[in-house]
Design a protein around this motif. Structure first.
Motif, PDB file in Angstrom:
ATOM      1  N   GLU A 105     124.194  61.132  11.514  1.00  0.00           N
ATOM      2  CA  GLU A 105     124.347  59.680  11.614  1.00  0.00           C
ATOM      3  C   GLU A 105     125.041  59.304  12.928  1.00  0.00           C
ATOM      4  O   GLU A 105     124.621  58.374  13.622  1.00  0.00           O
ATOM      5  N   GLN A 106     126.081  60.041  13.296  1.00  0.00           N
ATOM      6  CA  GLN A 106     126.796  59.763  14.540  1.00  0.00           C
ATOM      7  C   GLN A 106     125.912  59.982  15.763  1.00  0.00           C
ATOM      8  O   GLN A 106     125.969  59.205  16.723  1.00  0.00           O
ATOM      9  N   LEU A 107     125.071  61.018  15.736  1.00  0.00           N
ATOM     10  CA  LEU A 107     124.143  61.266  16.838  1.00  0.00           C
ATOM     11  C   LEU A 107     123.206  60.076  17.026  1.00  0.00           C
ATOM     12  O   LEU A 107     123.022  59.580  18.144  1.00  0.00           O
ATOM     13  N   PHE A 108     122.611  59.602  15.938  1.00  0.00           N
ATOM     14  CA  PHE A 108     121.677  58.476  16.032  1.00  0.00           C
ATOM     15  C   PHE A 108     122.391  57.204  16.478  1.00  0.00           C
ATOM     16  O   PHE A 108     121.881  56.467  17.320  1.00  0.00           O
ATOM     17  N   THR A 109     123.558  56.944  15.920  1.00  0.00           N
ATOM     18  CA  THR A 109     124.300  55.743  16.295  1.00  0.00           C
ATOM     19  C   THR A 109     124.626  55.765  17.788  1.00  0.00           C
ATOM     20  O   THR A 109     124.375  54.781  18.501  1.00  0.00           O
ATOM     21  N   ALA A 110     125.149  56.871  18.278  1.00  0.00           N
ATOM     22  CA  ALA A 110     125.527  56.970  19.688  1.00  0.00           C
ATOM     23  C   ALA A 110     124.306  56.881  20.607  1.00  0.00           C
ATOM     24  O   ALA A 110     124.325  56.181  21.624  1.00  0.00           O
ATOM     25  N   THR A 111     123.229  57.567  20.238  1.00  0.00           N
ATOM     26  CA  THR A 111     122.033  57.582  21.078  1.00  0.00           C
ATOM     27  C   THR A 111     121.422  56.195  21.182  1.00  0.00           C
ATOM     28  O   THR A 111     121.111  55.725  22.286  1.00  0.00           O
ATOM     29  N   PHE A 112     121.251  55.530  20.049  1.00  0.00           N
ATOM     30  CA  PHE A 112     120.627  54.212  20.072  1.00  0.00           C
ATOM     31  C   PHE A 112     121.573  53.134  20.609  1.00  0.00           C
ATOM     32  O   PHE A 112     121.111  52.162  21.192  1.00  0.00           O
ATOM     33  N   THR A 113     122.874  53.305  20.451  1.00  0.00           N
ATOM     34  CA  THR A 113     123.822  52.372  21.058  1.00  0.00           C
ATOM     35  C   THR A 113     123.701  52.435  22.573  1.00  0.00           C
ATOM     36  O   THR A 113     123.650  51.402  23.244  1.00  0.00           O
ATOM     37  N   GLN A 114     123.626  53.636  23.109  1.00  0.00           N
ATOM     38  CA  GLN A 114     123.526  53.781  24.560  1.00  0.00           C
ATOM     39  C   GLN A 114     122.211  53.228  25.107  1.00  0.00           C
ATOM     40  O   GLN A 114     122.190  52.587  26.146  1.00  0.00           O
ATOM     41  N   VAL A 159     117.840  62.420  20.660  1.00  0.00           N
ATOM     42  CA  VAL A 159     118.442  63.523  21.400  1.00  0.00           C
ATOM     43  C   VAL A 159     119.686  62.958  22.078  1.00  0.00           C
ATOM     44  O   VAL A 159     119.642  61.868  22.665  1.00  0.00           O
ATOM     45  N   ASP A 160     120.789  63.688  21.975  1.00  0.00           N
ATOM     46  CA  ASP A 160     122.041  63.276  22.597  1.00  0.00           C
ATOM     47  C   ASP A 160     121.768  62.858  24.046  1.00  0.00           C
ATOM     48  O   ASP A 160     121.109  63.590  24.785  1.00  0.00           O
ATOM     49  N   PRO A 161     122.254  61.682  24.452  1.00  0.00           N
ATOM     50  CA  PRO A 161     121.991  61.214  25.819  1.00  0.00           C
ATOM     51  C   PRO A 161     122.382  62.212  26.904  1.00  0.00           C
ATOM     52  O   PRO A 161     121.719  62.294  27.940  1.00  0.00           O
ATOM     53  N   ASP A 162     123.428  63.002  26.687  1.00  0.00           N
ATOM     54  CA  ASP A 162     123.850  63.995  27.679  1.00  0.00           C
ATOM     55  C   ASP A 162     122.903  65.189  27.747  1.00  0.00           C
ATOM     56  O   ASP A 162     123.010  66.009  28.664  1.00  0.00           O
ATOM     57  N   CYS A 163     121.997  65.302  26.779  1.00  0.00           N
ATOM     58  CA  CYS A 163     121.088  66.453  26.709  1.00  0.00           C
ATOM     59  C   CYS A 163     119.624  66.061  26.903  1.00  0.00           C
ATOM     60  O   CYS A 163     118.736  66.903  26.748  1.00  0.00           O
TER      61      CYS A 163
END
Length: 172
Positions: free
Chosen positions: A15-24, A87-91
């Protein structure tokens, strides 16, 4: 990188991965909406209607693909919808998403899934075998604001996709 399917106990990091990715990429509100969707899918979707695939770098989830069953009223083909994917923005831009999707599609094929569909960027998804499909070939469960993003691929060797009747997505 390690690819894993169906990892239980990973709901919060996913959930945190999706939230962070789509927030960015899409903003705070969209990040919250997608994070909530992922939490609901992982918590409330019957296991037979849900397939999850994760990419790990060390102990950290850096990519995730969630597939849910899509049922066509007048058709007995087994269809799964890829949505959402992150996918994590940093990756990003390292091939993680493509590798994750290809591994997921191989497993779905091995399970006897006939068709995979998604709604996304055709240029990205064509790299892993998705092609444009019309709403007449496979009616989406919801109105599409960008019909050109409705794409799919046969996993059973058929050259065409044709699904009969209205569709419904599983409800988390």
């Amino acid at each position: 990188m390690k690819l894993v399917s169906g990892a239980k106990g990973q709901e919060k990091p996913v959930e945190q991965l999706f939230t962070a990715t789509f927030t960015q990429s899409e903003g705070v509100e969209e990040g919250r909406v997608i994070g909530d969707l992922v939490r609901d899918l992982l918590s409330n979707t019957p296991s037979g209607d849900l397939r999850t695939f994760y990419a790990y770098h060390g102990n950290r989830i850096v990519g995730a693909a969630i597939f849910t069953r899509l049922t066509y009223q007048d058709d007995d083909q087994v269809v799964f919808l890829l949505s959402p994917m992150a996918v994590d923005p940093d990756c990003q831009r390292q091939g993680i998403g493509q590798e994750l999707i290809l591994a997921a599609l191989d497993q779905l094929r091995d399970e006897g899934v006939d068709i995979a569909i998604t709604y996304g960027d055709p240029e990205y998804y064509k790299r892993v075998g998705f092609l444009p499909i019309s709403q007449e070939q496979a009616r989406p469960p919801l109105q599409l604001s960008m019909p050109y993003g409705w794409i799919g691929q046969s996993l059973s060797g058929s050259q065409t996709i044709s699904l009969a009747g209205p569709s419904s997505a599983c409800q988390p």
